[in-house]
Design a protein around this motif. Structure first.
Motif, short mmCIF file in Angstrom:
data_model
loop_
_atom_site.label_atom_id
_atom_site.label_comp_id
_atom_site.label_asym_id
_atom_site.label_seq_id
_atom_site.Cartn_x
_atom_site.Cartn_y
_atom_site.Cartn_z
N VAL A 56 -2.97 -7.49 -2.89
CA VAL A 56 -3.55 -7.93 -1.62
C VAL A 56 -3.09 -9.36 -1.44
N ALA A 57 -2.48 -9.65 -0.30
CA ALA A 57 -2.03 -11.01 0.00
C ALA A 57 -3.00 -11.62 1.00
N GLY A 67 -9.48 -11.79 0.84
CA GLY A 67 -8.45 -11.07 0.09
C GLY A 67 -8.79 -10.90 -1.37
N GLY A 68 -9.38 -11.93 -1.97
CA GLY A 68 -9.79 -11.82 -3.37
C GLY A 68 -10.84 -10.74 -3.57
N ALA A 69 -11.80 -10.68 -2.66
CA ALA A 69 -12.85 -9.66 -2.74
C ALA A 69 -12.26 -8.27 -2.52
N VAL A 70 -11.36 -8.13 -1.55
CA VAL A 70 -10.72 -6.83 -1.29
C VAL A 70 -9.87 -6.41 -2.48
N ALA A 76 -6.59 -4.28 -7.42
CA ALA A 76 -5.24 -4.74 -7.12
C ALA A 76 -5.13 -6.22 -7.49
N GLY A 77 -3.91 -6.70 -7.63
CA GLY A 77 -3.70 -8.12 -7.83
C GLY A 77 -3.87 -8.87 -6.52
N GLY A 115 9.10 -3.25 -3.65
CA GLY A 115 8.51 -1.92 -3.50
C GLY A 115 7.01 -1.86 -3.71
N GLU A 116 6.40 -2.95 -4.19
CA GLU A 116 4.96 -2.92 -4.38
C GLU A 116 4.26 -2.80 -3.03
N LYS A 117 3.19 -2.01 -3.02
CA LYS A 117 2.41 -1.80 -1.80
C LYS A 117 1.40 -2.93 -1.65
N VAL A 118 1.46 -3.59 -0.48
CA VAL A 118 0.67 -4.79 -0.24
C VAL A 118 -0.12 -4.66 1.06
#
Length: 179
Positions: A56-57, A67-70, A76-77, A115-118
């Motif tokens: 999550v960005a 974003g940190g909470a999500v 996720a990172g 390729g990572e999903k963000v």
């Protein structure tokens, strides 16, 4: 789950800030209300629960909180997208349009593997210049940006439409008329 009216009531509106004619939507009151904050995060996470999201960005600064909470809820990172000069390691930088001029944001070059999903997260989408710059930056380092998520959309300013025109699904928990 609650409707957006409950969350809407947790957001403070400040007229004429930062300049006359602007209705500033302040989410700090939502963040300070434990139940509203939890509901907002749950609603942001819900469509992606069970999906393979790698990172999550979050856009500086309120996007870091959300974003940190999500990211935590999705296991996720978290990746910070910061203003120029704030990250200590090698970065990639992108200029983006502001209402009056431009600014730059950056991300660590090794924050995301190709390729990572963000998912991109921020508090509010207005004109979309910052979010568009963030999406371009993420894509530049190889991210598969699967969605952009916001608490608030100001649809009259066109930011969400701008991101959708880039082929990106946009999710906002509520919309407010005006600026």
């Amino acid at each position: 789950m609650t409707d957006d009216g409950d969350l809407r009531q947790a957001i403070r509106t400040i007229p004429d800030y930062p300049k006359p004619g602007i209705m500033f939507r302040d989410i700090t009151t939502l963040l300070g209300d434990a139940r509203a904050f939890r509901r907002a995060v749950d609603q942001l996470v819900h469509p992606y629960a069970g999906a393979k999201i790698d990172k999550v960005a979050g856009i500086e600064a309120r996007g870091f909180i959300l974003g940190g909470a999500v990211a935590h809820q999705l296991s996720a990172g978290f990746v910070p997208i910061r203003k120029k000069g704030k990250l200590p390691h090698q970065t990639v930088r992108m200029a983006y349009a502001l209402e009056y001029g431009t600014d730059e944001m950056e991300i660590h070059v090794d924050a995301i593997r190709p390729g990572e999903k963000v998912i991109l997260v921020d508090d509010l989408i207005a004109t979309g210049g910052t979010a568009e710059g963030a999406v371009k930056l993420l894509r530049q380092i190889g991210a598969d940006v699967v969605a952009a998520c916001f608490i608030i959309d100001l649809p009259e300013l066109g930011g969400a439409a701008r991101l959708r025109a880039m082929g990106l699904p946009v999710r906002a928990l509520m919309a407010f008329d005006g600026h």
